[in-house]
Design an enzyme around this catalytic site. Structure first.
Site, PDB file in Angstrom:
ATOM      1  N   GLY A   1       0.844  -1.126  -0.090  1.00 31.22           N
ATOM      2  CA  GLY A   1      -0.019   0.091   0.025  1.00 31.22           C
ATOM      3  C   GLY A   1       0.958   1.161   0.094  1.00 31.22           C
ATOM      4  O   GLY A   1       1.984   1.398  -0.712  1.00 31.22           O
ATOM      5  N   GLU A   2       0.391   2.224   0.729  1.00 27.35           N
ATOM      6  CA  GLU A   2       1.508   3.598   0.903  1.00 27.35           C
ATOM      7  C   GLU A   2       2.002   3.624   2.256  1.00 27.35           C
ATOM      8  O   GLU A   2       1.050   3.464   3.206  1.00 27.35           O
ATOM      9  CB  GLU A   2       0.603   4.602   0.771  1.00 27.35           C
ATOM     10  CG  GLU A   2       1.249   5.967   0.301  1.00 27.35           C
ATOM     11  CD  GLU A   2       2.466   5.423  -0.748  1.00 27.35           C
ATOM     12  OE1 GLU A   2       1.813   4.927  -1.817  1.00 27.35           O
ATOM     13  OE2 GLU A   2       3.296   5.814  -1.084  1.00 27.35           O
ATOM     14  N   SER A   3       3.452   3.363   2.469  1.00 29.53           N
ATOM     15  CA  SER A   3       3.794   3.087   3.762  1.00 29.53           C
ATOM     16  C   SER A   3       3.627   4.359   4.601  1.00 29.53           C
ATOM     17  O   SER A   3       3.582   4.286   5.993  1.00 29.53           O
ATOM     18  CB  SER A   3       5.287   2.818   3.569  1.00 29.53           C
ATOM     19  OG  SER A   3       6.198   3.728   2.674  1.00 29.53           O
TER      20      SER A   3
ATOM     21  N   CYS B   1       6.158  -5.177   0.472  1.00 30.81           N
ATOM     22  CA  CYS B   1       6.352  -4.071  -0.128  1.00 30.81           C
ATOM     23  C   CYS B   1       6.271  -3.030   0.936  1.00 30.81           C
ATOM     24  O   CYS B   1       7.122  -2.559   1.624  1.00 30.81           O
ATOM     25  CB  CYS B   1       5.315  -3.854  -1.210  1.00 30.81           C
ATOM     26  SG  CYS B   1       5.789  -2.694  -2.440  1.00 30.81           S
TER      27      CYS B   1
ATOM     28  N   ARG C   1      12.794   3.394  -0.087  1.00 29.31           N
ATOM     29  CA  ARG C   1      11.562   3.520  -0.908  1.00 29.31           C
ATOM     30  C   ARG C   1      11.572   3.701  -2.343  1.00 29.31           C
ATOM     31  O   ARG C   1      12.389   4.271  -2.817  1.00 29.31           O
ATOM     32  CB  ARG C   1      10.525   4.571  -0.236  1.00 29.31           C
ATOM     33  CG  ARG C   1      10.147   4.337   1.330  1.00 29.31           C
ATOM     34  CD  ARG C   1       9.293   5.311   1.610  1.00 29.31           C
ATOM     35  NE  ARG C   1       8.045   5.263   0.896  1.00 29.31           N
ATOM     36  CZ  ARG C   1       7.172   6.080   0.643  1.00 29.31           C
ATOM     37  NH1 ARG C   1       7.554   7.483   0.965  1.00 29.31           N
ATOM     38  NH2 ARG C   1       6.311   5.903   0.084  1.00 29.31           N
TER      39      ARG C   1
ATOM     40  N   ILE D   1       5.649  -3.533  -7.398  1.00 30.30           N
ATOM     41  CA  ILE D   1       4.915  -2.360  -7.784  1.00 30.30           C
ATOM     42  C   ILE D   1       5.636  -1.096  -6.719  1.00 30.30           C
ATOM     43  O   ILE D   1       5.361  -1.278  -5.605  1.00 30.30           O
ATOM     44  CB  ILE D   1       3.366  -2.411  -7.180  1.00 30.30           C
ATOM     45  CG1 ILE D   1       2.842  -3.970  -8.146  1.00 30.30           C
ATOM     46  CG2 ILE D   1       2.561  -1.515  -7.574  1.00 30.30           C
ATOM     47  CD1 ILE D   1       1.511  -4.391  -7.514  1.00 30.30           C
ATOM     48  N   ARG D   2       6.187  -0.255  -7.485  1.00 32.14           N
ATOM     49  CA  ARG D   2       6.802   0.765  -6.775  1.00 32.14           C
ATOM     50  C   ARG D   2       7.424   0.359  -5.442  1.00 32.14           C
ATOM     51  O   ARG D   2       7.237   0.637  -4.468  1.00 32.14           O
ATOM     52  CB  ARG D   2       5.627   2.037  -6.373  1.00 32.14           C
ATOM     53  CG  ARG D   2       5.191   2.804  -7.598  1.00 32.14           C
ATOM     54  CD  ARG D   2       4.053   3.778  -7.171  1.00 32.14           C
ATOM     55  NE  ARG D   2       3.338   3.333  -6.279  1.00 32.14           N
ATOM     56  CZ  ARG D   2       3.037   3.847  -5.066  1.00 32.14           C
ATOM     57  NH1 ARG D   2       3.897   4.572  -4.338  1.00 32.14           N
ATOM     58  NH2 ARG D   2       2.121   3.370  -4.447  1.00 32.14           N
TER      59      ARG D   2
ATOM     60  N   HIS E   1       5.143  -8.661  -4.399  1.00 31.14           N
ATOM     61  CA  HIS E   1       3.730  -9.051  -3.878  1.00 31.14           C
ATOM     62  C   HIS E   1       3.329 -10.319  -4.077  1.00 31.14           C
ATOM     63  O   HIS E   1       2.800 -10.812  -5.079  1.00 31.14           O
ATOM     64  CB  HIS E   1       2.829  -7.986  -4.710  1.00 31.14           C
ATOM     65  CG  HIS E   1       2.695  -6.746  -4.086  1.00 31.14           C
ATOM     66  ND1 HIS E   1       1.768  -6.146  -3.276  1.00 31.14           N
ATOM     67  CD2 HIS E   1       3.537  -5.485  -4.807  1.00 31.14           C
ATOM     68  CE1 HIS E   1       1.960  -4.720  -2.929  1.00 31.14           C
ATOM     69  NE2 HIS E   1       3.185  -4.553  -3.663  1.00 31.14           N
TER      70      HIS E   1
ATOM     71  N   GLU F   1       1.270 -12.244  -2.678  1.00 31.13           N
ATOM     72  CA  GLU F   1      -0.459 -12.170  -2.699  1.00 31.13           C
ATOM     73  C   GLU F   1      -0.913 -12.081  -4.115  1.00 31.13           C
ATOM     74  O   GLU F   1      -2.207 -12.520  -4.227  1.00 31.13           O
ATOM     75  CB  GLU F   1      -1.015 -11.427  -1.415  1.00 31.13           C
ATOM     76  CG  GLU F   1      -0.981  -9.984  -1.777  1.00 31.13           C
ATOM     77  CD  GLU F   1       0.148  -9.109  -2.158  1.00 31.13           C
ATOM     78  OE1 GLU F   1       1.121  -9.836  -1.760  1.00 31.13           O
ATOM     79  OE2 GLU F   1       0.354  -7.784  -1.936  1.00 31.13           O
TER      80      GLU F   1
HETATM   81  N1  GLN Z   1       6.123   2.845  -2.666  1.00 27.87           N
HETATM   82  C1  GLN Z   1       5.315   2.254  -1.615  1.00 27.87           C
HETATM   83  C2  GLN Z   1       5.737   2.674  -0.354  1.00 27.87           C
HETATM   84  O1  GLN Z   1       6.980   2.899  -0.234  1.00 27.87           O
HETATM   85  C3  GLN Z   1       4.996   0.579  -1.614  1.00 27.87           C
HETATM   86  C4  GLN Z   1       4.335   0.139  -2.712  1.00 27.87           C
HETATM   87  C5  GLN Z   1       3.579  -1.223  -2.661  1.00 27.87           C
HETATM   88  O2  GLN Z   1       3.211  -1.377  -1.636  1.00 27.87           O
HETATM   89  N2  GLN Z   1       3.326  -1.689  -3.552  1.00 27.87           N
HETATM   90  O3  GLN Z   1       5.001   2.817   0.518  1.00 27.87           O
END
Ligand code: GLN
Length: 189
Positions: A52-54, A81, A108, A136-137, A172, A174
């Site tokens: 998600g978004e840390s 992630c 990150r 993913i990112r 990921h 999952e």
């Molecule tokens: N870039 C996100 C972060 O640093 C992580 C991306 C993800 O969980 N897919 O929070």
């Protein structure tokens, strides 16, 4: 794997994918619950911290007063992630306060904008054949402490680690329909 109770931190991110993956990996013998408070964590054998978004997940952990409960949690943590960013001991972004549960230094969004997302078949220690990893990112671990076992590394850096009961992954698992890493994690609880 019967009888294990896995909590999925359900503050932000791909919660339902983690719930589904662990439900399948447990094969009906265990239980998966969504964790939204310190009280929800009680009685869990494991906690999954999803992607998600840390920055957002860190803020919500603080707002909900869950930080101490996570720090004193005695079960295993399965961090993917954004979760990998949160459990690290150092983060290259001062906006995210590290939990310091897994002794890694993370960067990150380590793959830059043009490669925000990609997939790769990677070798993982403990798995007999490569794992199809979805990034993913994604973050990277630039360094790992002496108590950390590196499970997978690509040219850019470390992407999978294990420390005691905990597993942290840049990618990921999952999302790829391959539950071998979930099983590897559950076996050690
Ligand atoms: N870039 C996100 C972060 O640093 C992580 C991306 C993800 O969980 N897919 O929070």
């Amino acid at each position: 794997m019967a009888g294990k109770k896995v909590g999925v931190l359900a503050l932000q991110g791909d919660v339902s994918e983690h719930v589904n993956a662990f439900s399948t990996a447990l094969g009906g013998g265990g239980e998966v619950v969504e964790v939204r408070s310190a009280a929800d964590l009680a009685g869990c054998d494991a906690l999954a911290i999803p992607g998600g978004e840390s920055t957002t997940i860190a803020r919500l952990i603080a707002e909900k007063g869950m930080r101490d409960a996570i720090l004193s949690f005695e079960g295993g943590i399965f961090a993917t992630c954004a979760g990998m960013v949160l459990v690290a001991s150092t983060i290259d972004d001062a906006r995210v306060e590290p939990l310091g549960i897994v002794d890694i230094a993370v960067e990150r969004n380590a793959f830059g904008r043009q490669r925000d997302s990609f997939e790769a078949d990677i070798e993982v220690t403990g798995l007999a054949s490569p794992f199809h990893a979805v990034f993913i990112r994604a973050p990277i671990a630039a360094a790992a402490g002496p108590g950390v076992e590196v499970l997978a590394e690509i040219p850019r850096g470390i992407v999978a680690v294990r420390q005691g009961k905990h597993i942290a992954l840049s990618f990921h698992p999952e999302l790829s329909g391959d539950l071998r890493l979930h099983r590897l994690f559950l076996e050690r609880l």
